[in-house]
Design an enzyme around this catalytic site. Structure first.
Site, PDB file in Angstrom:
ATOM      1  N   LEU A  50       0.754  -1.044   0.007  1.00 27.82           N
ATOM      2  CA  LEU A  50       0.060  -0.061   0.046  1.00 27.82           C
ATOM      3  C   LEU A  50       0.749   1.144  -0.134  1.00 27.82           C
ATOM      4  O   LEU A  50       1.832   1.184   0.624  1.00 27.82           O
ATOM      5  CB  LEU A  50      -0.715  -0.050   1.075  1.00 27.82           C
ATOM      6  N   ASP A  51       0.477   2.245  -0.782  1.00 28.44           N
ATOM      7  CA  ASP A  51       1.122   3.469  -0.620  1.00 28.44           C
ATOM      8  C   ASP A  51       1.569   3.898   0.864  1.00 28.44           C
ATOM      9  O   ASP A  51       0.669   3.699   1.506  1.00 28.44           O
ATOM     10  CB  ASP A  51       0.653   4.675  -1.322  1.00 28.44           C
ATOM     11  N   ARG A  52       2.573   4.741   1.065  1.00 29.59           N
ATOM     12  CA  ARG A  52       2.806   4.910   2.388  1.00 29.59           C
ATOM     13  C   ARG A  52       1.776   5.745   3.261  1.00 29.59           C
ATOM     14  O   ARG A  52       1.474   5.552   4.177  1.00 29.59           O
ATOM     15  CB  ARG A  52       4.249   5.776   2.595  1.00 29.59           C
ATOM     16  N   VAL A  54      -1.333   5.693   2.600  1.00 27.21           N
ATOM     17  CA  VAL A  54      -2.709   4.998   2.421  1.00 27.21           C
ATOM     18  C   VAL A  54      -2.754   4.032   3.739  1.00 27.21           C
ATOM     19  O   VAL A  54      -1.789   3.316   4.295  1.00 27.21           O
ATOM     20  CB  VAL A  54      -2.995   4.176   1.143  1.00 27.21           C
TER      21      VAL A  54
END
Length: 212
Positions: A50-52, A54
């Site tokens: 997951l994006d940082r 998110v």
């Protein structure tokens, strides 16, 4: 200590709630590191990211066999993920499919919608459904068909529907974390093959609490 929630443990895997601004990759203080400390299990490893910024559901493997099996499910399209997001504005249609060509600018660490095919242009597809709306915001459920970097953020921003709290793809001054939440994971148990589904609601805070 980072607020970190484990919602399910199994000898083969663990399902957690990733906090915002914590790396999902194997770095000091990242999600695998937190899992190892919490479980006393040094075998925990990442199988998806997951994006940082998110938050939401992540599954991590606890054995080599489970890591291999879950990674194969991701490659084969068996592993299913859904997200919930809050947008500025409301989509023109209550449900639909967004299809774009995306190119990654590595220097800017940003993804752009492009119109011409090229070596660096990749097709990006997602399905969305409008769940609720207010005068200013809309809440949508998103199913990724492809998994491009920053895909959700880029595709909605390109349609003047930036995610609330997105400081990279939006010019709005939102005083909150990005409203993008990993809300559902569905995959087969790495050992038994049983289909498993895990869900988790977003936190009861702005902008999620703007909806009934």
């Amino acid at each position: 200590m980072t607020n970190f929630e484990i919602i399910h443990t199994d000898p083969a895997f663990v399902v957690v709630i990733k906090p915002p601004r914590v790396l999902s990759t194997d770095e000091p203080g990242g999600v695998p590191d937190l899992c190892r400390a919490a479980l006393g299990d040094q075998n925990v490893r990442t199988v998806h990211r997951l994006d940082r910024v998110v938050s939401g559901l992540m599954v991590l493997a606890r054995t080599k066999r489970a890591a291999s099996d879950l990674s194969a499910q991701i490659r084969d399209g068996i592993f299913h993920k859904e997200y919930t997001a809050v947008l500025h504005g409301t989509p023109a249609e209550p449900s639909g499919t967004l299809i774009d060509l995306l190119a990654r600018n590595k220097a800017e660490r940003k993804t752009y919608v492009v119109t011409e095919p090229g070596r660096d242009a990749q097709e990006a597809i997602l399905n969305y459904q409008l769940l609720d709306q207010t005068d200013a915001f809309s809440k949508v459920r998103i199913e990724l068909v492809t998994g491009r970097t920053h895909q959700i953020r880029c595709q909605f921003s390109a349609r003047n529907l930036p995610l609330v709290g997105d400081r990279k793809y939006s010019t709005n001054e939102d005083d909150c974390e990005i409203a993008l939440w990993s809300s559902l994971l569905r995959f087969r148990h790495p050992k038994t093959g049983e289909e498993l589904t895990f869900t988790a609601p977003p936190p009861d805070e702005f902008p999620w609490n703007q909806f009934q």
